[in-house]
Design a protein around this motif. Structure first.
Motif, mmCIF file in Angstrom:
data_model
loop_
_atom_site.group_PDB
_atom_site.id
_atom_site.type_symbol
_atom_site.label_atom_id
_atom_site.label_comp_id
_atom_site.label_asym_id
_atom_site.label_seq_id
_atom_site.Cartn_x
_atom_site.Cartn_y
_atom_site.Cartn_z
ATOM 1 N N LEU A 63 0.827 -1.206 0.000
ATOM 2 C CA LEU A 63 0.000 0.000 0.000
ATOM 3 C C LEU A 63 0.863 1.259 0.000
ATOM 4 C CD1 LEU A 63 -2.930 -0.534 2.549
ATOM 5 C CD2 LEU A 63 -3.120 -0.170 0.096
ATOM 6 N N PHE A 64 1.882 1.263 0.838
ATOM 7 C CA PHE A 64 2.767 2.424 0.900
ATOM 8 C C PHE A 64 3.516 2.605 -0.422
ATOM 9 C CE2 PHE A 64 3.145 1.476 5.709
ATOM 10 C CZ PHE A 64 1.963 2.161 5.955
ATOM 11 N N ARG A 65 3.951 1.501 -1.002
ATOM 12 C CA ARG A 65 4.658 1.589 -2.281
ATOM 13 C C ARG A 65 3.745 2.148 -3.376
ATOM 14 N NH1 ARG A 65 6.148 -3.273 -2.535
ATOM 15 N NH2 ARG A 65 8.277 -3.086 -1.783
ATOM 16 N N GLU A 66 2.506 1.686 -3.395
ATOM 17 C CA GLU A 66 1.540 2.199 -4.375
ATOM 18 C C GLU A 66 1.305 3.690 -4.170
ATOM 19 O OE1 GLU A 66 -2.041 -0.020 -4.029
ATOM 20 O OE2 GLU A 66 -1.131 -1.925 -4.630
ATOM 21 N N TYR A 67 1.186 4.101 -2.920
ATOM 22 C CA TYR A 67 0.968 5.520 -2.621
ATOM 23 C C TYR A 67 2.113 6.366 -3.181
ATOM 24 C CZ TYR A 67 1.519 9.710 0.257
ATOM 25 O OH TYR A 67 1.749 10.997 0.694
ATOM 26 N N ALA A 68 3.350 5.916 -2.978
ATOM 27 C CA ALA A 68 4.499 6.687 -3.452
ATOM 28 C C ALA A 68 4.567 6.704 -4.980
ATOM 29 C CB ALA A 68 5.792 6.118 -2.867
ATOM 30 N N LEU A 69 4.307 5.552 -5.613
ATOM 31 C CA LEU A 69 4.448 5.457 -7.069
ATOM 32 C C LEU A 69 3.271 6.096 -7.805
ATOM 33 C CD1 LEU A 69 5.841 1.820 -7.459
ATOM 34 C CD2 LEU A 69 7.099 3.957 -7.721
ATOM 35 N N GLU A 70 2.047 5.807 -7.351
ATOM 36 C CA GLU A 70 0.864 6.247 -8.090
ATOM 37 C C GLU A 70 0.404 7.646 -7.693
ATOM 38 O OE1 GLU A 70 -2.109 3.222 -7.660
ATOM 39 O OE2 GLU A 70 -0.744 1.615 -8.308
ATOM 40 N N GLU A 71 0.577 7.999 -6.421
ATOM 41 C CA GLU A 71 0.145 9.316 -5.965
ATOM 42 C C GLU A 71 1.294 10.323 -5.946
ATOM 43 O OE1 GLU A 71 -3.006 9.986 -5.270
ATOM 44 O OE2 GLU A 71 -3.683 7.926 -5.578
ATOM 45 N N GLY A 72 2.528 9.839 -6.115
ATOM 46 C CA GLY A 72 3.680 10.739 -6.078
ATOM 47 C C GLY A 72 3.968 11.274 -4.689
ATOM 48 N N GLY A 73 3.463 10.568 -3.664
ATOM 49 C CA GLY A 73 3.636 11.034 -2.295
ATOM 50 C C GLY A 73 5.005 10.709 -1.732
ATOM 51 N N SER A 74 5.308 11.372 -0.610
ATOM 52 C CA SER A 74 6.570 11.159 0.097
ATOM 53 C C SER A 74 6.266 10.473 1.426
ATOM 54 C CB SER A 74 7.271 12.495 0.370
ATOM 55 O OG SER A 74 7.300 13.295 -0.793
ATOM 56 N N ILE A 75 7.226 9.695 1.922
ATOM 57 C CA ILE A 75 7.012 8.951 3.172
ATOM 58 C C ILE A 75 8.252 9.042 4.054
ATOM 59 C CG2 ILE A 75 6.539 6.702 4.217
ATOM 60 C CD1 ILE A 75 5.165 5.839 1.670
ATOM 61 N N LEU A 76 8.026 9.331 5.332
ATOM 62 C CA LEU A 76 9.031 9.106 6.370
ATOM 63 C C LEU A 76 8.475 8.006 7.246
ATOM 64 C CD1 LEU A 76 11.703 9.968 7.779
ATOM 65 C CD2 LEU A 76 10.280 11.367 9.295
ATOM 66 N N ILE A 77 9.194 6.890 7.353
ATOM 67 C CA ILE A 77 8.696 5.728 8.088
ATOM 68 C C ILE A 77 9.731 5.266 9.101
ATOM 69 C CG2 ILE A 77 9.374 4.289 6.101
ATOM 70 C CD1 ILE A 77 7.298 2.226 7.041
ATOM 71 N N SER A 78 9.316 5.234 10.354
ATOM 72 C CA SER A 78 10.143 4.690 11.425
ATOM 73 C C SER A 78 9.718 3.246 11.665
ATOM 74 C CB SER A 78 9.939 5.522 12.693
ATOM 75 O OG SER A 78 10.373 4.823 13.838
ATOM 76 N N SER A 79 10.686 2.329 11.742
ATOM 77 C CA SER A 79 10.349 0.923 11.973
ATOM 78 C C SER A 79 11.546 0.172 12.516
ATOM 79 C CB SER A 79 9.875 0.268 10.676
ATOM 80 O OG SER A 79 9.552 -1.096 10.895
ATOM 81 N N HIS A 80 11.235 -0.832 13.375
ATOM 82 C CA HIS A 80 12.263 -1.772 13.816
ATOM 83 C C HIS A 80 12.376 -2.956 12.864
ATOM 84 C CE1 HIS A 80 11.746 0.251 17.800
ATOM 85 N NE2 HIS A 80 13.040 0.025 17.835
ATOM 86 N N ILE A 81 11.424 -3.087 11.945
ATOM 87 C CA ILE A 81 11.436 -4.227 11.021
ATOM 88 C C ILE A 81 12.223 -3.811 9.780
ATOM 89 C CG2 ILE A 81 10.024 -5.917 9.801
ATOM 90 C CD1 ILE A 81 7.752 -5.250 11.753
ATOM 91 N N LEU A 82 13.533 -4.032 9.840
ATOM 92 C CA LEU A 82 14.421 -3.496 8.813
ATOM 93 C C LEU A 82 14.202 -4.148 7.457
ATOM 94 C CD1 LEU A 82 17.703 -3.071 10.888
ATOM 95 C CD2 LEU A 82 15.891 -1.409 10.436
#
Length: 284
Positions: free
Chosen positions: A171-190
């Motif tokens: 979902l996040f990948r689609e948002y970035a590719l299709e909507e041209g959005g930017s993401i800052l994501i914090s995660s322990h799951i590297l």
């Protein structure tokens, strides 16, 4: 334009401090913010969203200083998912959607319902009856449904099983590719970040150790597995960190350009780079 810019941020607490934090997330890219518990990831997100004010330095989101009056309007273009997603326990997803429609000018009710269906979230079940994973998925659906220009995500895949995690990452990948959005994501799951991110920013004890393009980072380093004698023959400047590998063997993260071609090197993961960087700092 950069979606996010932090410049020389300083923020002190009684027993912790963010020191000289400077990095940027280019528009239309995904940046993973990594670090151990207490490294300053959540503090960084709070500084970005204006929930905390820095002692010094500046923070800008979508070209607007977070300390300015104009930032109140810009916040509508930012979707936020925190580790502890919370809505009033008596509300269900349908009612939450109606409340969000009254909050965001660009709320898309049809899109919201499509996310509820895709993420298998019941519309009429009360929020207090949701599992932790369901709560996180509802927060993600709500964050995406007002079509933000930037997503700020704090541990968004925590509590999700591997199958659902993959779906959320997609979902996040689609948002970035299709909507041209930017993401800052914090995660322990590297492993999630390695699949998703263009950039990796590594915080350690309140300091940024690096913010690098992921592919360039993984090309710069290699993993050597061999004997202690072979490892000792390498230039000390080549070694980032090392660990015993049983029966006198070692496993090390090294700089490729400083290692002779006769030494076979494996491609590292983001986790290798992070863990060995910390190990190297402790071994110095």
């Amino acid at each position: 334009m950069n979606a996010i810019e932090l410049s020389h941020i300083e923020k002190s607490f009684r027993d912790f401090a963010i020191r000289d934090l400077t990095f940027a997330v280019p528009e239309g890219t995904i940046c993973g913010l990594v670090g151990e518990n207490g490294a300053g990831k959540s503090t960084t997100i709070r500084l970005l969203m204006g929930a905390l004010r820095p002692d010094s330095g500046t923070a800008a989101v979508l070209g607007t200083d977070t300390a300015s009056p104009e930032f109140r309007e810009v916040k509508e273009q930012v979707g936020v998912v925190l580790e502890d997603t919370y809505f009033a326990g008596c509300l269900d997803a349908e009612v939450i959607g109606r409340l969000m429609a009254g909050t965001y000018r660009d709320w898309d009710s049809a899109l919201y319902r499509s996310y509820l269906k895709r993420l298998e979230l019941p519309e009429r079940k009360r929020f207090k009856e949701y599992s932790r994973g369901m709560r996180m998925k509802l927060g993600i659906a709500a964050a995406l449904s007002h079509r933000p220009k930037l997503l700020v995500l704090d541990e968004p895949t925590a509590g999700l099983d591997p199958i659902v995690r993959d779906e959320v990452v997609e979902l996040f990948r689609e948002y970035a590719l299709e909507e041209g959005g930017s993401i800052l994501i914090s995660s322990h799951i590297l492993s999630d970040l390695e699949k998703l991110c263009d950039y990796i920013a590594f915080l350690h004890q309140g300091r940024l150790l690096f913010c690098r393009e992921k592919d360039a980072l993984l090309e710069e380093y290699g993993v050597f597995v061999g004997t202690a004698g072979q490892a000792d023959a390498l230039d000390g400047e080549a070694v980032i960190g090392r660990e015993a590998n049983g029966l006198g063997g070692v496993r090390m993260l090294v700089r490729r350009e400083l290692v002779p071609s006769a030494f076979p090197l494996e491609k590292p993961t983001v986790e290798d780079v992070i863990l060995f960087t910390v190990k190297g700092a402790k071994q110095q």
